[in-house]
Design a protein around this motif. Structure first.
Motif, PDB file in Angstrom:
ATOM      1  N   LEU A  95      -2.830  -5.571  -8.271  1.00  0.00           N
ATOM      2  CA  LEU A  95      -3.947  -4.753  -7.809  1.00  0.00           C
ATOM      3  C   LEU A  95      -4.124  -4.797  -6.302  1.00  0.00           C
ATOM      4  N   SER A  96      -3.287  -5.548  -5.633  1.00  0.00           N
ATOM      5  CA  SER A  96      -3.455  -5.698  -4.190  1.00  0.00           C
ATOM      6  C   SER A  96      -2.112  -5.870  -3.525  1.00  0.00           C
ATOM      7  N   ASP A  97      -2.015  -5.419  -2.295  1.00  0.00           N
ATOM      8  CA  ASP A  97      -0.796  -5.619  -1.510  1.00  0.00           C
ATOM      9  C   ASP A  97      -0.569  -7.101  -1.201  1.00  0.00           C
ATOM     10  N   ASP A  98      -1.622  -7.906  -1.380  1.00  0.00           N
ATOM     11  CA  ASP A  98      -1.516  -9.331  -1.102  1.00  0.00           C
ATOM     12  C   ASP A  98      -1.009 -10.131  -2.289  1.00  0.00           C
TER      13      ASP A  98
ATOM     14  N   LEU B 283       3.356  -2.559  -7.828  1.00  0.00           N
ATOM     15  CA  LEU B 283       3.013  -1.308  -8.503  1.00  0.00           C
ATOM     16  C   LEU B 283       1.632  -0.812  -8.112  1.00  0.00           C
ATOM     17  N   GLN B 284       1.104  -1.287  -6.993  1.00  0.00           N
ATOM     18  CA  GLN B 284      -0.278  -1.030  -6.620  1.00  0.00           C
ATOM     19  C   GLN B 284      -0.384  -0.025  -5.479  1.00  0.00           C
ATOM     20  N   PRO B 285      -1.345   0.910  -5.568  1.00  0.00           N
ATOM     21  CA  PRO B 285      -1.658   1.748  -4.434  1.00  0.00           C
ATOM     22  C   PRO B 285      -2.411   0.936  -3.388  1.00  0.00           C
ATOM     23  N   GLU B 286      -3.086   1.574  -2.471  1.00  0.00           N
ATOM     24  CA  GLU B 286      -3.821   0.853  -1.447  1.00  0.00           C
ATOM     25  C   GLU B 286      -4.846  -0.076  -2.074  1.00  0.00           C
ATOM     26  N   ASN B 287      -5.120  -1.206  -1.380  1.00  0.00           N
ATOM     27  CA  ASN B 287      -6.018  -2.226  -1.919  1.00  0.00           C
ATOM     28  C   ASN B 287      -7.316  -1.628  -2.437  1.00  0.00           C
ATOM     29  N   GLY B 288      -7.647  -1.967  -3.684  1.00  0.00           N
ATOM     30  CA  GLY B 288      -8.951  -1.624  -4.224  1.00  0.00           C
ATOM     31  C   GLY B 288      -9.091  -0.233  -4.790  1.00  0.00           C
ATOM     32  N   THR B 289      -8.111   0.657  -4.605  1.00  0.00           N
ATOM     33  CA  THR B 289      -8.278   2.043  -5.032  1.00  0.00           C
ATOM     34  C   THR B 289      -8.573   2.136  -6.520  1.00  0.00           C
ATOM     35  N   THR B 290      -7.772   1.426  -7.319  1.00  0.00           N
ATOM     36  CA  THR B 290      -7.951   1.533  -8.763  1.00  0.00           C
ATOM     37  C   THR B 290      -9.328   1.048  -9.188  1.00  0.00           C
TER      38      THR B 290
ATOM     39  N   VAL C 277      -2.298   6.890 -14.052  1.00  0.00           N
ATOM     40  CA  VAL C 277      -0.850   6.722 -14.202  1.00  0.00           C
ATOM     41  C   VAL C 277      -0.144   6.946 -12.879  1.00  0.00           C
ATOM     42  N   ALA C 278      -0.598   7.955 -12.116  1.00  0.00           N
ATOM     43  CA  ALA C 278       0.023   8.216 -10.819  1.00  0.00           C
ATOM     44  C   ALA C 278      -0.179   7.041  -9.871  1.00  0.00           C
ATOM     45  N   LEU C 279      -1.391   6.489  -9.869  1.00  0.00           N
ATOM     46  CA  LEU C 279      -1.672   5.367  -8.988  1.00  0.00           C
ATOM     47  C   LEU C 279      -0.889   4.128  -9.389  1.00  0.00           C
ATOM     48  N   LEU C 280      -0.890   3.818 -10.695  1.00  0.00           N
ATOM     49  CA  LEU C 280      -0.205   2.622 -11.155  1.00  0.00           C
ATOM     50  C   LEU C 280       1.301   2.716 -10.971  1.00  0.00           C
ATOM     51  N   ALA C 281       1.824   3.925 -10.930  1.00  0.00           N
ATOM     52  CA  ALA C 281       3.276   4.104 -10.861  1.00  0.00           C
ATOM     53  C   ALA C 281       3.809   4.017  -9.441  1.00  0.00           C
ATOM     54  N   GLN C 282       2.939   4.057  -8.433  1.00  0.00           N
ATOM     55  CA  GLN C 282       3.424   3.984  -7.073  1.00  0.00           C
ATOM     56  C   GLN C 282       4.080   2.629  -6.857  1.00  0.00           C
ATOM     57  N   ALA C 283       5.257   2.640  -6.256  1.00  0.00           N
ATOM     58  CA  ALA C 283       5.972   1.383  -6.073  1.00  0.00           C
ATOM     59  C   ALA C 283       6.533   1.287  -4.671  1.00  0.00           C
ATOM     60  N   CYS C 284       6.644   0.036  -4.176  1.00  0.00           N
ATOM     61  CA  CYS C 284       7.283  -0.201  -2.893  1.00  0.00           C
ATOM     62  C   CYS C 284       8.670  -0.754  -3.157  1.00  0.00           C
TER      63      CYS C 284
END
Length: 496
Positions: free
Chosen positions: A172-175, A26-33, A13-20
């Motif tokens: 799931l990716s910054d791209d 809604l993704q943390p750094e690429n591939g983390t999840t 939940v913490a990872l999915l909730a990160q937002a720019c």
């Protein structure tokens, strides 16, 4: 195992909730999840729990899905007024003085939870190859829950904003592409039906315990949602089929007869035989209601609700519709009571303020069935359902309407009035009004205009009525920040 599930839930939940800067980013750094989780069935279970947790309290949002649902479904419906602590944005929604800068039109919380659902839908299937103890049946159950919650959130957005972005894959990716145009309301409704019918084939009928049957997605919850969306699509034969599937469910829903314990059983305790799907607040995880309705009241019942909706028998004050006084509201103060009361005499304490948010109840399915029957020229059967509900709620003669089954519009209005009594302040009123007003090419737009005339300040009535004659005004604007971050969006033409 339980500690691992909780640990994974917190992290996911913490990872999915990160937002720019974007509501879809809604993704943390690429591939983390993918790299750190999604290896065992416990990870999948934790992510599904995270979806339900997001419905209750979405990380990063000060406003819950339940509170948005209340605002979207009630503030324009003519039964709610501004409380002493109402914000300017809340007051502006109530008076139809709405601008794209109004923060209530911020849909970010919904898309956050939609992304939780998308993440489960995209990543959970890969776990089958990694965890030999994870079965296809278990996967299908989890997918059904994610699909149904996603469908319900999109259904709410489409009824509120009309055209909204439709994103069916996880961020799931910054791209990932965040420049997504809106899809039409009809397209959203079609996708909702697709998701729900897919989920129905995989859903659980009975989890084996009452809180799960009422607080998680079941076949009955899905069929209740399908009934609702079919009514909006004016697909009345399928609405009737879905409603009957709930009515004939093996779980045995029933209307609880009116009596001293009715309010406590249905609302204060929740998960009753009238319940189909409720957001499960607890004393440890309380909802927003105690604050917004009692401690720092942001909303009140309109002063006319007790008399106009439930009726007052001045010759016999003890003759009362059980849904009105000290059930929906408190006479005199117009406090909204449904979510804070313990019984007809006592409120809950703050520490016990765990009243659920009621998404679907049995009476809802019955009245939706009545609506479908009436539109299929079976008005007499619809009237029988209305009478069944009125009898169980001790509705007073004053609110009984003298209509016959062949008076289709008369039965429509009777159902609408009965839904106002049954679901007061449960986030349904505006949607009921809009769904009925827009039938037959807005033949009943006077329903909406009448609400404006009855509740708007006298010096604003003329301008508000003029606005509401434009159907585009019946939907909220796209929040101005979303237009800034997503250049593919186009504003609702009424707000340009």
């Amino acid at each position: 195992m339980r500690n691992k599930i909780i640990y994974n839930l917190v992290l996911i939940v913490a990872l999915l909730a990160q937002a720019c800067d974007s509501y879809l980013d809604l993704q943390p750094e690429n591939g983390t999840t993918r790299d750190e989780f999604w290896k065992t069935k416990e990870d999948v279970q934790a992510a599904v729990i995270g979806i339900y947790s997001g419905l209750l309290n979405t990380p990063g949002s000060g406003t819950t899905i339940a509170e948005y649902s209340f605002m979207y479904g009630e503030l324009r419906g003519g039964m709610v007024g501004a409380g002493a602590i109402s914000s300017d944005d809340q007051r502006d929604i109530i008076t139809s003085n709405i601008l794209p800068s109004n923060t209530i039109s911020n849909w970010g919380t919904f898309y956050t939870v939609i992304n939780y659902c998308n993440t489960v839908i995209d990543l959970a299937p890969d776990v089958l190859a990694l965890d030999p103890t994870f079965t296809q049946e278990q996967l299908n159950q989890y997918l059904s829950e994610a699909l149904a919650v996603r469908a319900y959130l999109y259904f709410t957005l489409a009824r509120t904003f009309r055209d909204v972005p439709l994103k069916l894959n996880a961020t799931l990716s910054d791209d990932d592409n965040f420049q997504i145009p809106t899809s039409t309301q009809d397209e959203i409704f079609s996708q909702v039906v697709t998701d729900l019918t897919t989920a129905l084939g995989w859903a659980v009928e009975d989890y084996g315990d009452n809180p799960s049957n009422k607080g998680r997605i079941t076949k009955d919850a899905i069929n209740a949602m399908l009934t609702d969306v079919y009514l909006w699509q004016e697909d009345y034969p399928n609405a009737l089929i879905a409603a009957d599937a709930v009515i004939n469910s093996s779980l045995g829903y029933e209307l609880i007869p009116g009596g001293p314990s009715w309010f406590t059983t249905v609302f204060a305790r929740g998960n009753s035989t009238e319940s189909i799907f409720e957001f499960q607040y607890t004393p440890e995880n309380r909802g927003p209601f105690y604050s917004i309705f009692l401690q720092r009241p942001e909303y009140l019942a309109e002063a006319s609700v007790l008399d106009d909706v439930f009726g007052l028998d001045f010759e016999d004050p003890e003759n009362k519709d059980i849904r009105g006084e000290r059930a929906s509201l408190v006479p005199g103060t117009n406090e909204i009571y449904k979510f804070t009361g313990l019984n007809a005499d006592l409120r809950k304490s703050f520490s016990e303020s765990d009243t659920h948010w009621f998404v679907y109840r049995f009476a809802d399915v019955l009245l939706m069935k009545a609506e479908a029957l009436n539109e299929l020229d079976r008005g007499d059967e619809a009237l029988e359902i209305i009478e069944r509900i009125r009898e169980s709620r001790l509705a007073i003669e004053l609110t009984e309407e003298q209509v016959t089954g062949d008076d289709k519009n008369g039965v429509r209005m009777y159902i609408l009035a009965e839904r106002a009594r049954e679901f007061a302040f449960e986030g349904k009123r505006w949607f009921d009004v809009l769904r009925n007003a827009r039938k037959d090419s807005y033949a009943n737009i006077d329903i909406i205009l009448g609400i404006a005339i009855a509740t708007a300040p006298a010096n604003q009535q003329q301008s508000i009525v003029a606005k509401l004659k434009d159907p585009n005004s019946h939907y909220l604007p796209i929040y101005e920040y979303e237009l800034y971050t997503n250049k593919a969006l186009e504003q609702n033409p009424f707000y340009k």
